[in-house]
Scaffold this motif. Structure first.
Motif, mmCIF file in Angstrom:
data_model
loop_
_atom_site.group_PDB
_atom_site.id
_atom_site.type_symbol
_atom_site.label_atom_id
_atom_site.label_comp_id
_atom_site.label_asym_id
_atom_site.label_seq_id
_atom_site.Cartn_x
_atom_site.Cartn_y
_atom_site.Cartn_z
ATOM 1 N N LEU A 199 0.878 -1.168 0.000
ATOM 2 C CA LEU A 199 0.000 0.000 0.000
ATOM 3 C C LEU A 199 0.915 1.218 0.000
ATOM 4 C CD1 LEU A 199 -2.572 -1.246 2.653
ATOM 5 C CD2 LEU A 199 -3.041 -0.917 0.230
ATOM 6 N N ARG A 258 1.275 4.382 0.634
ATOM 7 C CA ARG A 258 1.663 5.420 1.591
ATOM 8 C C ARG A 258 2.708 4.952 2.593
ATOM 9 N NH1 ARG A 258 -1.777 7.283 6.655
ATOM 10 N NH2 ARG A 258 0.357 7.749 7.221
ATOM 11 N N TRP A 259 2.691 3.662 2.980
ATOM 12 C CA TRP A 259 3.604 3.202 4.043
ATOM 13 C C TRP A 259 5.052 3.244 3.603
ATOM 14 C CZ3 TRP A 259 0.850 3.934 7.996
ATOM 15 C CH2 TRP A 259 -0.522 3.677 7.956
ATOM 16 N N ASP A 265 -0.141 6.480 13.298
ATOM 17 C CA ASP A 265 -1.260 6.546 12.343
ATOM 18 C C ASP A 265 -2.459 5.687 12.731
ATOM 19 O OD1 ASP A 265 -1.615 8.015 9.594
ATOM 20 O OD2 ASP A 265 -2.731 6.135 9.487
ATOM 21 N N ARG A 266 -2.221 4.435 13.159
ATOM 22 C CA ARG A 266 -3.313 3.548 13.565
ATOM 23 C C ARG A 266 -3.177 3.275 15.057
ATOM 24 N NH1 ARG A 266 -2.628 -1.018 8.766
ATOM 25 N NH2 ARG A 266 -3.513 0.230 7.072
ATOM 26 N N ASP A 268 -8.279 -2.366 11.193
ATOM 27 C CA ASP A 268 -7.637 -1.058 11.348
ATOM 28 C C ASP A 268 -8.601 -0.126 12.087
ATOM 29 O OD1 ASP A 268 -6.620 1.494 11.071
ATOM 30 O OD2 ASP A 268 -6.309 1.361 8.899
ATOM 31 N N ASN A 288 -8.644 2.881 12.428
ATOM 32 C CA ASN A 288 -8.959 4.105 11.682
ATOM 33 C C ASN A 288 -10.202 3.951 10.816
ATOM 34 O OD1 ASN A 288 -6.645 5.231 12.661
ATOM 35 N ND2 ASN A 288 -5.533 5.262 10.720
ATOM 36 N N PHE A 300 -13.087 6.832 9.697
ATOM 37 C CA PHE A 300 -13.270 7.400 8.351
ATOM 38 C C PHE A 300 -14.730 7.229 7.913
ATOM 39 C CE2 PHE A 300 -8.705 5.726 7.542
ATOM 40 C CZ PHE A 300 -8.133 6.866 8.063
ATOM 41 N N TRP A 344 -7.722 -3.386 3.167
ATOM 42 C CA TRP A 344 -7.764 -2.212 2.280
ATOM 43 C C TRP A 344 -7.371 -2.607 0.853
ATOM 44 C CZ3 TRP A 344 -9.453 2.482 4.054
ATOM 45 C CH2 TRP A 344 -9.348 2.743 5.433
ATOM 46 N N ASN A 388 -10.556 5.351 1.098
ATOM 47 C CA ASN A 388 -9.156 5.694 0.801
ATOM 48 C C ASN A 388 -8.840 5.405 -0.660
ATOM 49 O OD1 ASN A 388 -8.630 2.940 0.498
ATOM 50 N ND2 ASN A 388 -6.620 3.139 1.471
ATOM 51 N N GLN A 447 -8.509 8.874 -0.335
ATOM 52 C CA GLN A 447 -7.672 9.413 0.728
ATOM 53 C C GLN A 447 -6.237 8.947 0.508
ATOM 54 O OE1 GLN A 447 -7.015 8.755 5.540
ATOM 55 N NE2 GLN A 447 -8.456 7.450 4.505
ATOM 56 N N ASP A 448 -5.291 9.795 0.608
ATOM 57 C CA ASP A 448 -3.838 9.522 0.624
ATOM 58 C C ASP A 448 -3.057 10.248 -0.460
ATOM 59 O OD1 ASP A 448 -3.784 7.873 2.849
ATOM 60 O OD2 ASP A 448 -4.067 6.048 1.670
ATOM 61 N N LYS A 454 -2.917 13.525 3.221
ATOM 62 C CA LYS A 454 -2.340 13.635 4.552
ATOM 63 C C LYS A 454 -0.826 13.743 4.364
ATOM 64 C CE LYS A 454 -4.193 9.798 6.216
ATOM 65 N NZ LYS A 454 -4.892 8.802 7.033
HETATM 66 C C1 BGC Z 1 -4.386 5.012 6.899
HETATM 67 C C2 BGC Z 1 -4.804 5.466 5.527
HETATM 68 C C3 BGC Z 1 -4.547 4.351 4.514
HETATM 69 C C4 BGC Z 1 -5.059 3.006 4.994
HETATM 70 C C5 BGC Z 1 -4.604 1.893 4.103
HETATM 71 C C6 BGC Z 1 -5.053 3.714 7.223
HETATM 72 O O1 BGC Z 1 -4.727 3.304 8.506
HETATM 73 O O2 BGC Z 1 -4.699 6.017 7.850
HETATM 74 O O3 BGC Z 1 -4.102 6.624 5.179
HETATM 75 O O4 BGC Z 1 -5.174 4.657 3.309
HETATM 76 O O5 BGC Z 1 -4.615 2.740 6.298
HETATM 77 O O6 BGC Z 1 -3.228 1.848 3.987
#
Ligand code: BGC
Length: 404
Positions: free
Chosen positions: A72, A74-75, A148-149, A200, A202, A206, A240, A270, A296-297, A317
């Motif tokens: 994924l 963003r990580w 983040d989580r 997750d 989060n 969301f 995700w 996302n 999102q991202d 973000k």
């Molecule tokens: C993050 C998101 C991301 C999602 C999948 C979430 O915990 O906050 O930014 O899209 O994980 O990686």
């Protein structure tokens, strides 16, 4: 600290000198764009030294950074930024990606505890599965930042750094309200929801943020969820995963929209899910209207979809700033402080951040949280929000590419 960790610190301090040199032109409190992330098999970084101009002072301490996966997008950015930030202040780092496998992440954390890291920064794969390993971290006196989580059901977590997750959802919901002008027109418009991974913490924030904004219009009949799937569990996406999101949406389209019913909005939590949903719309949707798709991202493929009109918005973000906040928090913890709201003013960050002591209860009590502010990005403001600050470059065709 064990031998390996010492070697990492020394090597990292040399690298940090190089990074410090690079960062000189940037404002002190704003992160530089990330360096390219390592391949997943090189999970544990052995920092390799390049000839240093001048060595930053080594702290003699090592930070263990555990990210969920490189699959994924963003990580990868988070991992690079965190590593870069901590090394710029003289910390050694161990960076691991755990391939979205819960047992792997537990093993990776056990290894870092055995390596006697001084701080753990963890983005959990499954927020509920780390209680045992983090009890070991606590016994070893290693502070833990949930990155983040939120990590659930453990009193080993000292702090939480994230974006305001509920606000991410409200921004998506409000975007739909504004685009459809729901306060002034009756519709009805048809909408479907796609949410994130139930593992997750989060994901619920969301979804609830978006749903809370949109539910009055659903109740009023201005928005119609044709599938009837309005519960988080019905619209969630395991891991995700893009393909999971695509397959579910293909089913939705086949079951409820193949008769010519118009789909107006696909509310996706996302970008990885939005990618799958946009793909399903492209191949399986019978209508020819432009469907409003949220995300999102600011993942590269999604920004391309925004340029191409296949996705309408993303909530960006700035994870570079999330890493800066994590560094200052981690630094304070490693210096024996007990950070609170004062950290924000003391750190003189160039970005907004709220100190929150009420929203995030992980089952053992409230975890004090530093929450950064997300931004809506569309085709109209992507240059201003993403290119101008240096996070992305734009090519001649208009597509954006992360700065590496
Ligand atoms: C993050 C998101 C991301 C999602 C999948 C979430 O915990 O906050 O930014 O899209 O994980 O990686």
């Amino acid at each position: 600290m064990k031998k390996k960790a010492v070697a990492l610190v020394l090597a990292a301090s040399m690298i940090s000198a190089v990074l410090a040199g690079c960062a000189a032109a940037a404002p002190a409190t704003t992160a530089e764009p990330a360096a390219e992330a390592p391949a997943e098999e090189e999970a544990v970084e052995e920092a390799e030294a390049e000839a240093p101009a001048e060595a930053a002072e080594a702290t003699g301490k090592t930070v263990g950074i555990a990210m969920p996966t490189q699959s994924l997008e963003r990580w990868n950015r988070d991992g690079s930024y965190l590593k870069e930030q901590f090394e710029s202040r003289g910390y050694g780092t161990e960076l691991v990606f755990s391939d979205n496998k819960i047992e792997q992440q537990v093993k990776d954390l056990e290894n870092m505890i055995a390596d006697e890291v001084d701080l753990l920064v963890i983005a959990a794969i499954d927020g509920e599965s780390l209680s045992q390993v983090l009890a070991d971290a606590k016994d070893a006196g290693i502070p833990v930042i949930a990155y983040d989580r939120l990590i659930m059901n453990t009193d080993a977590v000292s702090y939480y750094v994230s974006f305001d997750n509920y606000t991410v959802g409200t921004l998506q919901g409000q975007f739909v309200v504004d685009q459809l002008d729901l306060d002034n027109v009756d519709g009805p418009f048809n909408i479907e929801f796609t949410a994130g991974d139930p593992a997750d913490n989060n994901a619920g924030f969301f979804f609830n943020g978006a749903y809370d904004v949109l539910s009055p219009y659903i109740e009023e009949g201005k928005l119609n969820v044709v599938s009837g799937q309005t519960q988080f569990d019905q619209v969630a996406t395991a891991q995700w995963n893009t393909e999971n999101a695509m397959k579910r949406f293909q089913n939705i389209l086949a079951s409820y929209y193949s008769d010519g019913t118009v789909l107006d909005v696909a509310l996706c939590s996302n970008d990885s899910t939005a990618l799958g949903v946009a793909q399903a719309i492209e191949t399986d949707y019978a209508g020819d209207n432009a469907v409003l798709v949220t995300g999102q991202d600011g993942d590269e493929a999604n920004l391309a979809n925004i340029v191409d009109g296949k996705q309408t918005m993303t909530v960006y973000k700035a994870v570079a700033n999330e890493a800066v906040a994590t560094l200052d928090l981690g630094d304070a913890l490693l210096n024996g402080e007990t950070p609170d709201e004062g950290l924000i003013a003391a750190s003189n960050w160039s970005f907004d951040c709220a100190y929150d002591t009420s929203s995030y209860d992980n089952g053992t009590g409230i975890i004090p949280s530093y929450l950064l502010v997300p931004t809506v990005v569309t085709v109209d403001n992507m240059v201003e929000e993403l290119v101008t600050p240096g996070y992305y470059t734009q090519d001649d065709a208009g597509y954006l590419h992360p700065t590496n």
